[in-house]
Design an enzyme around this catalytic site. Structure first.
Site, mmCIF file in Angstrom:
data_model
loop_
_atom_site.group_PDB
_atom_site.id
_atom_site.type_symbol
_atom_site.label_atom_id
_atom_site.label_comp_id
_atom_site.label_asym_id
_atom_site.label_seq_id
_atom_site.Cartn_x
_atom_site.Cartn_y
_atom_site.Cartn_z
ATOM 1 N N SER A 170 12.233 6.163 -6.627
ATOM 2 C CA SER A 170 11.293 5.091 -6.942
ATOM 3 C C SER A 170 9.895 5.661 -7.120
ATOM 4 O O SER A 170 9.500 6.600 -6.430
ATOM 5 C CB SER A 170 11.302 4.079 -5.797
ATOM 6 O OG SER A 170 10.329 3.090 -5.985
ATOM 7 N N PRO B 9 1.180 7.382 0.607
ATOM 8 C CA PRO B 9 1.793 7.085 1.906
ATOM 9 C C PRO B 9 1.535 5.646 2.356
ATOM 10 O O PRO B 9 2.279 5.099 3.167
ATOM 11 C CB PRO B 9 1.150 8.069 2.877
ATOM 12 C CG PRO B 9 0.315 8.987 2.069
ATOM 13 C CD PRO B 9 0.185 8.453 0.677
ATOM 14 N N HIS C 130 1.650 3.021 0.426
ATOM 15 C CA HIS C 130 2.247 2.072 -0.520
ATOM 16 C C HIS C 130 2.859 0.896 0.248
ATOM 17 O O HIS C 130 3.482 1.090 1.299
ATOM 18 C CB HIS C 130 3.333 2.784 -1.337
ATOM 19 C CG HIS C 130 3.791 1.992 -2.527
ATOM 20 N ND1 HIS C 130 4.633 0.914 -2.424
ATOM 21 C CD2 HIS C 130 3.507 2.130 -3.856
ATOM 22 C CE1 HIS C 130 4.859 0.415 -3.629
ATOM 23 N NE2 HIS C 130 4.182 1.129 -4.519
ATOM 24 N N LYS D 171 12.439 8.796 0.938
ATOM 25 C CA LYS D 171 12.997 9.121 -0.384
ATOM 26 C C LYS D 171 12.390 10.436 -0.905
ATOM 27 O O LYS D 171 13.084 11.289 -1.451
ATOM 28 C CB LYS D 171 12.705 7.991 -1.383
ATOM 29 C CG LYS D 171 13.625 6.769 -1.252
ATOM 30 C CD LYS D 171 13.310 5.740 -2.325
ATOM 31 C CE LYS D 171 14.120 4.473 -2.189
ATOM 32 N NZ LYS D 171 15.546 4.642 -2.470
#
Length: 255
Positions: free
Chosen positions: A135, A141, A143, A157
């Protein structure tokens, strides 16, 4: 003339919304691919009309996924932790819904340990190419996706992406924009890096296009050892992407 050997491809997360599409697309190309799917439950297997080519396993338990991976040429990783909304949210009262992850389904377990298990098993089995679908947003960091259920999903991820890039296996890392349940094949696709596309108006993409790109990546040397963000122009603006070799050739970033 000797018949070209078909490539055996495993789609993990084949019961998920994007995984189902990728699995179905590969099945429709039986002249090119022998397809396998990996799902977590018998219910998911039934949902996608899976036969003997669909394996049941839990990516967080490494030994359960080995049978699905043995003997494959390529792996498309479409597994992801999925946040659930806490019951009791009333949009009429305003405020924001709260989310949680089920036990065994936290991003650290699924998006880090689970993906690491898949990469390790693939390496041990001599798999020639791994396509990992992630994604956009991983450079930030803070987000908002990281705050969902306190899961830090994009951080985990990204850790898995780094692990794949360092594994020595030929890889393609696809960081998708916001996923839409719309028709694929009718939009111009845009590639970028370092979340630049998130600063534009074009930061979404149909799931069907993500599935198609993940399959097309198997066909081109230009897609190997590369990582990129992907989104699409709105339907009707631009020219629908058909030349995937040209698309992958635009990308130079290895991570």
């Amino acid at each position: 003339m000797a018949e070209l050997r078909k490539s055996t491809v495993l789609v993990t997360g084949a019961g998920g919304r994007t995984g189902q599409i990728a699995y179905k697309k590969l099945k429709e190309r039986a002249d090119q691919y022998t397809v396998r799917g990996l799902v977590r439950t018998q219910e998911s297997k039934i949902k996608i009309n899976g036969g003997d080519d669909v394996y049941i396993g839990d990516i967080t338990k490494a030994d359960t996924i080995v049978p699905a991976i043995e003997g494959i040429d390529a792996l498309i990783i479409l597994t992801s932790a999925v946040p659930k909304m806490k019951p009791g949210f009333d949009p009429a009262k305003g405020g924001r819904p709260e989310f949680y992850f089920e036990d065994g389904g936290y991003p650290e377990q699924v998006d880090w340990i689970g993906q690491k298990n898949q990469i390790d098993a693939a390496k041990a089995a001599g798999v020639k190419h791994i396509v990992l679908v992630g994604s956009m947003g991983g450079t930030n960091p803070n987000h908002p996706l990281n705050s969902l259920g306190n899961g830090n999903i994009l951080i985990w991820k990204r850790k898995a992406e780094e692990y794949l890039a360092d594994s020595g296996i030929p890889y393609t890392i696809i960081r998708a924009g916001g996923l839409q349940d719309k028709d694929g094949g009718v939009r111009e696709l845009l590639v970028g890096k370092d979340d630049e596309l998130l600063k534009t108006e074009t930061k979404t993409i149909p799931r069907a296009d993500v599935a198609e790109v993940s399959i097309q990546a198997l066909n081109f040397e230009e897609a190997k050892f590369k990582a990129f963000d992907i989104a699409s122009k709105p339907e009707g603006s631009g020219t629908p992407t058909k030349d995937f070799k040209a698309l992958f050739s635009q990308i130079s970033a290895r991570f």
